[in-house]
Write a protein that holds these residues in place. Sequence first.
Motif: not given
Length: 374
Positions: A47-52, A75-78, A118-120, A318-320
């Motif tokens: 499963v694709i799962d990215v930070p943030g 996100d604010g941390s990544n 982070g970015v869109a 939000d689950d990445g």
Amino acid sequence: MKLPLPLPLTRVLLSGFLSVTMAALMASPAAGLDLEAGQLVRSGGAVIDVPGYSVPAMADMTGDGLEDLIVGQGDGSNLGKVRIYTNVGAAGAPAFDGYFFAQSAGNDLALTGSGCLGVAPRGFDWDADGLTDLIVGTADGRVLFYENTGTPGAPAFAAASPVRAGPAGGQTDINVASRALPALRDWDGDGDTDLIVGAYDAYIRVYLNNGMTPSGPQLLGELRATSGGGDLIVPGQRAAPDFVDLDGDGVADLLAGNTNGQLLLYVNIGTATDPAFAGYTYVTSEGVAIDLPGSARSRPFVTDWNADGIPDLLVGADDGQVHLYQGVPEPMTGMFLLVGAALLRRRKRNRKEPSITPRFRWGAIVRTQGEILP
């Protein structure tokens, strides 16, 4: 003993059923959009799962005619980065096996994230040179253009340039203050691509394309989508728009994600050149409103995943992960076509004169209360 229907009666019944079918297809849109059960997109079996927070899109980034998967992360941390998952499958059957980060000026394209973004990214040939560029919304409200200076098979991007809008000689950098979510679609039906931007404040801004320049479209000043005579305000804020015909009536409709993880469909009751909206319905999956857990920040992108002519949705959250909801055939339309086909078979068995029997392609039934596509 069952007697065969007389041929004239068969024709009458067949004509009646097909007339009802066409009437159903041409009727005004139903109350909402219902999709198949959600599934998670995978790469290399995982499963694709990215930070943030994930923000997905599709575009041909490698010049092979297949749309690749683009996923914004962060996100604010990544840091905000752009993953490109090359499509190693086939048209109508996407498959992925690993990814690479988009490169800008020789390094990973990386922007500071904030909070829930982070970015869109969106892939689009902004400068009409035959290479797919990146248009990227940022957490601090900007929209950036990354020119593809690579080759069709090996994308590479220049440093960022701000996307600008306004009258000739008076353009300024676009900035929607926070959480810019861009979409590149034809808003006014004139055949060129406009820029639509959602934002934290729940408004949806539109920048119309007034013609090409060597560096990209000349965008006019900010407009806002309206509903019921006032500004369209997406409930829950953090508007994440897309603009595609979802009910099969030939004019594009507005889809919006929000803070709460829902998907809202604003049916276009105007025209292709002058969109108008009056309220929304929640997009459902198997009859239940899509509502991702928690404050998911749903970020949708409309695509045709399996190339069946029916719109499908990719949704970031939000689950990445990347959630896929595929369109399904309209039940009533399917029933009428099945009955029509049965009558055609009966007619073929009973006819004595030469005739041409129409052929139906069952995979072409459109789910979104609309047309039959070839």
